[in-house]
Structure formats: C-alpha cells, structure tokens
Enzyme design. Structure first.
Site, mmCIF file in Angstrom:
data_model
loop_
_atom_site.group_PDB
_atom_site.id
_atom_site.type_symbol
_atom_site.label_atom_id
_atom_site.label_comp_id
_atom_site.label_asym_id
_atom_site.label_seq_id
_atom_site.Cartn_x
_atom_site.Cartn_y
_atom_site.Cartn_z
ATOM 1 N N CYS A 30 6.109 -1.458 1.506
ATOM 2 C CA CYS A 30 6.950 -0.264 1.603
ATOM 3 C C CYS A 30 8.428 -0.609 1.438
ATOM 4 O O CYS A 30 9.076 -1.078 2.383
ATOM 5 C CB CYS A 30 6.712 0.424 2.950
ATOM 6 S SG CYS A 30 7.743 1.879 3.216
ATOM 7 N N CYS B 244 10.659 1.448 3.737
ATOM 8 C CA CYS B 244 10.699 0.972 5.115
ATOM 9 C C CYS B 244 11.539 -0.299 5.263
ATOM 10 O O CYS B 244 12.299 -0.433 6.223
ATOM 11 C CB CYS B 244 9.285 0.683 5.614
ATOM 12 S SG CYS B 244 8.097 2.010 5.372
ATOM 13 N N ASP B 245 11.392 -1.226 4.332
ATOM 14 C CA ASP B 245 11.929 -2.570 4.530
ATOM 15 C C ASP B 245 13.008 -2.991 3.541
ATOM 16 O O ASP B 245 13.571 -4.074 3.669
ATOM 17 C CB ASP B 245 10.771 -3.586 4.448
ATOM 18 C CG ASP B 245 9.695 -3.320 5.489
ATOM 19 O OD1 ASP B 245 10.050 -2.863 6.586
ATOM 20 O OD2 ASP B 245 8.511 -3.564 5.195
#
Length: 332
Positions: free
Chosen positions: A157, A160-161
């Site tokens: 992701c 997300c990261d």
C-alpha cells in the site's frame, strides 16, 4: 418466481428471539452482511433504505481495498476523490438508515435453512439472509525475504506507507492499475521509482499509463521478475532475473511495493458454496449463490471486472435480491 409488489420490499420483517453463546437474546436480523468494503457498504445502504434490520460485520475498519487508493478518478459523478474520503461518505450514509456495524471477525457460517447463523469472535448471530462481501486481498511474490522484511521495507500500500520513503528509492512490482497507481503516488515522495514487470508492456488503463510515463523520476524494468528481497534491519536491495535471458542482477532500493493482483477472501465459504478454479464465489446475475437466501457481491465473486463501482453495483443488486426473497417468504 412469485411476483412481489414493490411496496412489500420496503416493509420491515418481523423477528423472533434466540439465545447466543454469551447468554444474550439477539434479534433475528433480516439481512446479515459480511465485509465492509464498497460492496458491503452499498448493500447495507440499500437494505437499510428498504426498511430491513441489517447488521454489517467488519473485523477492522470499513472500506476494504478502497481505503488504500490514493485517488479515484473513475467513480461516476465524482471527478476525483481519495479512497478513504469516498468510503467515509458511504459509511455515513449507512448510519442514516439504522445499519448496525459490529467489529468482530467472522469465524464460521451455517447457511442452510431458513435461519442462517454467523459465528464471530464475540458470539453468534442469526438472520434470514446473508450477503458475502468479503472482498479480496493483495497477492504476494512468495520469494525469499518478502515475509522477513514485511513492514520493514516491503508493503502493498503506497497510500499507507509511501510517506516513509521521502527522498528514497523504491520499486513497484506489477503492471496493472494498482501498480501504476502506487508508482504515481510514490513519485511524489521518492527520489526514484522503478516499475518492474514480467512482461514488456503495462496492462492497465491508458490514462494511468500516460501519467506514469510522463513522470521524470519513474523508470521501467521490463521482462523481469523479483527473485529475492535483500537487506539487514530493513530492505536495501532486490535480486532481479531477466526472464528472456536468465541473467540476474541486484538493484539497490529502500522499499518494495508488491502490486501483482489479488486473491479472494472466500475461505469462510469455500466448503459451503460453489467457487471457481481461482477460489472466487460463483453467483448468477442477481448475486444469488446455490443456497436460497445467500448472496455474494464485490471482489470475492467471479466477475470480469473488479472496481469500486462494480462492487457497489453488486452490493445494490444483492440487497435487492435479498429484499425480494424476504418479501416472498413473508407472503408464503
């Protein structure tokens, strides 16, 4: 099939009392929905608006894979929106119509008969119909180092990261829409982004390809697969193999984003419902499975296209089919 007047679909069904393993007396829900992605949220919305008492099971947060999407440009009527923002609006709509959301993991199903049972980590729940909207999860490379460095340089992701890799070098493995979306997002933070694909061309949407190809800090490595993910405390490189020549090389990177497709979260129903060779749940065009009163919608079912809009459409159809079933049972 018995013809049902449309007004009957919106009537709330009566319910009886049962007793679960916690000693409580739950209602017999009209519709139990398992999975809180776009399909489950849409099914909840349509079922709630039809006047049914509805419960939605989601073990963590709602949204499914849509939450990991940085920008959505192809949802009708919404020119551009982030995945989390769209999902938040969907969830807010369900609350307007009295949908109950229970954050417990579903561990078992009993689907035969007029009363269906859903077993969770918190107890047992009964209902007249079940809609499975369990979605899908990202596939993994299954190469040495992937599990070892998961969360320490390996991710699926970018939304997300990605911010953790500001000014660093990353690799995106894959050639579809998800891979391109991840690479586009990472290009905003990273000094360099490599897109590694086992074929010699991308296979996603043309609009994404054009955007990706125009980015100056993105490079493509064609006809290549990842053989190993390397590192110490964190990832520091990957071993690549050129599929046509067999030659191997090491590419220094700080992070690897695996974007090679998805597999269905259909394990709960694998031995109960029909699935295809890939594990996807088989339904008809009305989202009906082989068991009366049981439906499947979204990415977990066999379908030619898996997008937020198709998942939402599936959810609406499944809720409608469940409403028809309940109305017919009520008139029987």
């Amino acid at each position: 099939m018995k013809i049902v007047k449309m007004c009957a679909i919106g009537e709330r069904m009566g319910y009886t009392k049962g007793r679960d393993q916690r000693g409580e007396e739950p209602m017999l829900y009209d519709i139990m929905i398992i999975g809180g992605g776009p399909a489950g949220l849409t099914a909840s919305l349509y079922a709630g608006r039809a006047g049914h008492n509805v419960v939605l099971f989601e073990k963590m947060f709602v949204g499914g894979q849509a939450v990991t999407t940085y920008e959505i440009e192809n949802y009708p009527g919404v020119p551009a929106v982030s995945g989390p923002e769209l999902v938040q609006k969907m969830e807010e709509q369900t609350k307007l119509f009295g949908v109950t959301t229970i954050h417990e993991e579903v561990t078992g199903l009993s689907l035969e008969g007029d009363v269906k049972t859903v077993t969770t980590t918190g107890g047992q729940y009964e209902g007249k119909t079940v809609i499975l909207t369990t979605g899908a999860r990202p596939k993994r490379l299954e190469v040495p180092g992937e599990q070892e460095f998961w969360g320490r340089g390996v991710s699926v992701c970018a939304t997300c990261d990605g911010a953790f890799y500001k000014g660093k070098v990353t690799a995106v493995v894959g050639g579809g829409n998800t891979a391109m979306e991840n690479a586009i997002f990472l290009s905003k933070f990273c000094e360099k982004v490599y897109v590694i694909h086992r074929r010699d061309t991308l296979r996603g949407e043309k609009s994404l390809m054009k955007r990706l190809e125009a980015l100056p800090n993105v490079s493509f490595i064609w006809d290549t697969v990842v053989e190993e993910i390397r590192g110490g405390q964190v990832v520091n490189g990957i071993t690549l193999r050129q599929v046509k020549t067999g030659e191997t090389s090491v590419l220094p990177v700080d992070g690897v984003f695996v974007s090679i497709g998805v597999q269905p979260n259909s394990g709960l129903a694998q031995d109960i419902l029909e699935t295809d060779d890939y594990g996807y749940l088989v339904t008809d065009q009305n989202m009906c499975t082989r068991i009366a009163g049981v439906y499947a919608a979204g990415d977990a079912r066999r379908t030619p296209l898996r997008q937020i809009v198709t998942a939402a459409a599936d959810g609406a159809i499944a809720a409608y089919s469940a409403s028809i079933y309940l109305a017919e049972k009520n008139q029987a």
